[in-house]
Structures are given as C-alpha cells and as structure tokens.
Design a protein around this motif. Structure first.
Motif, short mmCIF file in Angstrom:
data_model
loop_
_atom_site.label_atom_id
_atom_site.label_comp_id
_atom_site.label_asym_id
_atom_site.label_seq_id
_atom_site.Cartn_x
_atom_site.Cartn_y
_atom_site.Cartn_z
N ALA A 23 0.84 -1.21 0.00
CA ALA A 23 0.00 0.00 0.00
C ALA A 23 0.87 1.25 0.00
CB ALA A 23 -0.93 -0.02 1.21
N ASN A 28 -1.89 -0.19 -3.82
CA ASN A 28 -3.30 -0.12 -3.46
C ASN A 28 -3.98 -1.49 -3.34
OD1 ASN A 28 -5.60 1.36 -2.74
ND2 ASN A 28 -6.33 1.50 -4.85
N CYS A 198 -10.41 -0.98 -1.35
CA CYS A 198 -8.96 -0.89 -1.22
C CYS A 198 -8.62 0.31 -0.35
CB CYS A 198 -8.32 -0.73 -2.60
SG CYS A 198 -8.71 -2.08 -3.73
N SER A 200 -7.41 3.03 -1.30
CA SER A 200 -7.95 4.17 -2.03
C SER A 200 -9.01 3.66 -2.98
CB SER A 200 -6.84 4.89 -2.80
OG SER A 200 -7.36 5.92 -3.61
N LYS A 203 -11.37 -1.60 -6.30
CA LYS A 203 -10.89 -2.23 -7.53
C LYS A 203 -11.95 -3.18 -8.07
CE LYS A 203 -5.87 -2.36 -6.75
NZ LYS A 203 -4.71 -3.24 -6.49
#
Length: 283
Positions: A23, A28, A198, A200, A203
């Motif tokens: 990360a 991510n 995730c 950010s 996904k």
C-alpha cells in the motif's frame, strides 16, 4: 550486506505487513487481500530479516505442479542496492522449483527481471478515477451473486489463468467487503467479476467475460455497489483493445502500468476474455 541476515517464510501477521508495504508503494491492495493470498500457498511468502527486523519481502506462490506467480517484491528504501533483496529473490524462487513463473513488475525493472530469465509477454495498464458514466446492462443477461466457486466459473477461469485455484476462489468470493456477480445468457455462464474495497477507492478484478456485452453487464452490476463519488480502478491487458475501450468509456485514465513477464514458456491464455486482471500480486 551487514549484520545477521535471515530469510524465512512469513507468518500470517507478517504477510499483513507485506500488504501494508505494498500500500505504501502505491499498489493499493484490497482490505481483505492478505487472507486471500495466504490461502493459496501459506509457504509462498518470504521475508528478509536483518538483526530480527523485516527489511524485505516477496511472494512466490505455487499453483499446482506447473505454475507459480511472483509478487510483493519490496525492499525497505534504506536497504535497497545492498544485496538484501537479491538474496531474498534467489532464495524465494527456489520455492517455485521448475515451474513456469509469472510476474507483473514495474516497467523500469524489466532489465533486472530479464537477467533472471524473465521475458516480456505484454503490458497491463491500471485505469482509475471516478466513473463519469456507467454502462447499460443488456436485458439479454441475468446477473446472480457469486459466493462460492462453481464449475462454470472454474471452467472460464481456466481459459485465462494457467492453473486451477479453487482454494483462492473459496476465500476470494467469501471475503469481507467483496461483491462478486456472474452473468448468464440463455442459461450459459458468460462472465464474472468482483468489486472490492482498497486503501484508495475500490478495484474491479477479476472481470472475465466471453464478450464485451457480457463484461458490460457484470460491470454495470458491480458499479451499483460502488459508493457515490468514489474512485474505481480496473487493470487491463494492453493488447485487449475492447477492455481498454471499456475502461476509457467509464471516463477512467491510465494511472500505472506493469510488465507481465514469464520465466519459462509463457502460458497460452485467452487475454481477449480478460477485461480486468484479478491481482497484480497473484495474477
């Protein structure tokens, strides 16, 4: 190298640390990725420890007797260029034995990977952003939630991945925060995909379908689970123009790319079915 350097398999807690490092590198990973990854090959995650402190990690995950996938190759910045990472790399690759090994590596490391016997197959591109629009799901498809691997899923997955991975699917489809759906057309299994949270945004991966309309149907259903205004990321093989067009049609832009490389004979995969890669870390 200085001090006492030990290389060994990681504990589950240390695998979590490796995911945290990923990360920090900007890769991510998903919130539930660590548990899913460890279920595939618990002995496939390795760390380099200097005087008892982990300073490097890597995964070389074995799928059956013929294929492995390499990921999570990270060395703490202050210890790079000193031989610690390469020693870990060599040791961990012994876990793969004579298997074909795949990886998704950052492009500027292609030269180093070639020196270890890896050859470029194609590029993957990560598209990301807040979707500007959402595809319309055709009425030709019926969408159903997926919570456990079905024979139809495994049969389609076998066309895009070179080894069975039932243990992975059992963990992946039931993981906390994962939303997975399958598309059927006239009763036939036509595609599947997962959206997962995730660090950010979210996904979408995998997204595998026998046609673009089937991929759009799955994608439209997955995006219903995306919180309003949140970013979404989709990793696609660059040679698959329909997948690239689908990502761009959502208003997403390229944010990252990897080099898909193999040591040994590259498997013959139907990349034109891959609208979203499952994971850069596990293939």
């Amino acid at each position: 190298m200085q001090g006492s350097y030990q290389i060994r398999a990681l504990t589950p807690a240390e695998i979590e640390t490796a995911v945290d490092w990923a990360a920090r590198e900007g890769w991510n990973p998903g919130h539930s990725d660590a548990a899913c990854f460890a279920s595939v090959d618990p002995e496939g995650f390795w760390g380099g420890f200097l005087d008892g402190q982990m300073i490097a990690c890597i995964s070389v995950v074995n799928y059956g007797q013929a294929f492995s996938f390499l990921g999570f190759y990270i060395v703490a910045p202050e210890y790079r260029g000193q031989g610690y990472g390469y020693a870990l790399w060599q040791n961990a690759l012994e876990h793969a034995g004579g298997r074909v090994v795949g990886l998704d590596g950052v492009v500027d490391q292609q030269g180093n990977y070639r020196r270890s016997g890896f050859e470029l197959a194609y590029r993957n591109i990560r598209f990301g952003g807040v979707p500007a629009g959402r595809p319309e799901a055709s009425a030709d498809f019926e969408l159903s939630p997926l919570s456990a691997p079905a024979p139809e899923l495994e049969a389609l997955d076998a066309r895009v991945f070179p080894a069975p991975r039932r243990a992975f699917w059992q963990q992946w489809l039931g993981a906390e925060g994962h939303h997975s759906f399958a598309a059927y057309q006239d009763g036939d299994f036509a595609g599947f995909g997962t959206l997962r949270p995730c660090g950010s945004g979210c996904k979408i991966g995998p997204l595998v379908a026998v046609s673009r309309p089937a991929a759009e149907a799955v994608l439209a259903r997955l995006l219903q689970e995306l919180p309003a205004g949140q970013e979404v990321f989709l990793d696609v093989p660059e040679p698959h123009s329909a997948a690239v067009d689908l990502a761009r049609g959502l208003g997403l832009a390229p944010v990252f790319e990897t080099a898909r490389m193999y040591r040994g004979a590259a498997p013959q995969l139907e990349t034109d079915l891959i609208f979203g890669v499952t994971s850069f870390e596990l293939g």
